[in-house]
Scaffold this motif. Structure first.
Motif: not given
Length: 322
Positions: A9-13, A270-273, A293-299
């Protein structure tokens, strides 16, 4: 059975940060009012000419780079947006060109703020066909270009950004269940409407309207219907709320998320914001929060619920199991 796996995954702002005090210089509002009513402190705004396809391209490239996958291996690109560069060509087509995905086809999907959930559900069907090795789902919005900056009921909420996921085929799909709904209603939220002609005229040209929402009606619709939708959806999946590890809702308004948390009797932990720092980034909000979330936690071994809701009225949920 072939399913789809979220490979990366990835994101950009955009780099420009607009604070509540910055907004107060152009619209009748205050930092105190915005924080009290929305929980939003800052938002990212595209002030250097970056359009929706530019944000989408950068988020997609991050996801590809993290997975070590070349763009020419991607089979399809779905971009969810209701702030496209234009009606044609599609934003997905522009991303395809920008990243050099020479073997991919693409299209835009418009379900407003529910876009990422609808896009992911759609992409999963293509992956299950077995015809594609990789597919991209990108949610991208430049909401700022659609704002009427004299309308504080809308302007204070919105920010710009993009999130992307790269899907690959897998024997065990990550999508454990999905449920989508549409309730046609053009009055509560609308944007980008183009009126038909009423006469022939040489000086006629298309005119598009700014984003408009009835904020109180949106709040009541969401807080009264979405908790029930989530409970019913999870019951159909034979999954309890307590067993869900993370919940990512459309990042509309922190106060709205807090209200849903209260209704569901689930802790806000529990809510990712990301709405506090990114504002309401429409369809991109869930995609960006998932990447965070995916970049910071082992899912591994975790259950993640994604629930989107937006203009239309469209809403839906996906349960991800890792």
């Amino acid at each position: 059975m072939i399913g789809s796996k979220i490979l990366s995954s990835g994101h950009y702002v955009p780099e420009d940060i607009v604070t509540n005090d910055d907004l107060a210089k152009v619209v009748d509002t205050t930092d105190e009012w915005i924080v009290a009513h929305t929980g939003i402190k800052t938002r990212r705004v595209s002030l250097k000419g970056e359009n929706t396809s530019d944000l989408a391209t950068k988020a997609a490239q991050i996801a590809l780079d993290r997975a070590g996958v070349s763009a020419d291996e991607v089979g399809f690109i779905i971009v969810t947006t209701f702030t496209p560069d234009g009606l044609a060509p599609s934003t997905a087509a522009l991303v395809q060109k920008n990243i050099g995905a020479t073997k991919a086809w693409g299209f835009d999907l418009s379900t407003a703020c529910a876009g990422f959930v609808f896009g992911l559900a759609t992409a999963d069907k293509f992956m299950k066909s077995g015809d594609y090795k990789y597919g991209l789902v990108i949610s991208a919005e430049v909401n700022s270009k659609m704002m009427d900056f004299s309308d504080r009921t809308s302007t204070v909420f919105f920010g710009d950004g993009a999130g992307a996921v790269l899907l690959s085929t897998s024997e065990e799909g990550v999508i454990a269940g999905e449920e989508m709904h549409t309730k046609g209603d053009e009055k509560v939220v609308h944007s980008g409407r183009i009126a038909p002609l009423t006469s022939l005229s040489a000086d006629n040209y298309p005119q598009i309207d700014a984003f408009v929402q009835e904020g109180r009606m949106v709040y009541e619709e969401v807080t009264s219907n979405i908790p029930t939708h989530i409970q019913d959806f999870l019951k159909e999946q034979d999954v309890t709320l307590d067993s869900v590890d993370y919940i990512i809702l459309h990042q509309a308004n922190l106060r709205m998320i807090e209200k849903i948390s209260e209704s569901l009797k689930q802790p806000m932990t529990k809510f990712i914001t990301n709405v506090e720092e990114y504002g309401n980034s429409s369809s991109a909000g869930i995609a960006m929060a998932f990447d965070q979330l995916n970049s910071s936690v082992d899912l591994s071994g975790k259950k993640v619920l994604l629930t989107g809701f937006g203009a239309g009225f469209t809403y839906g949920s996906i349960l991800l199991t890792f």
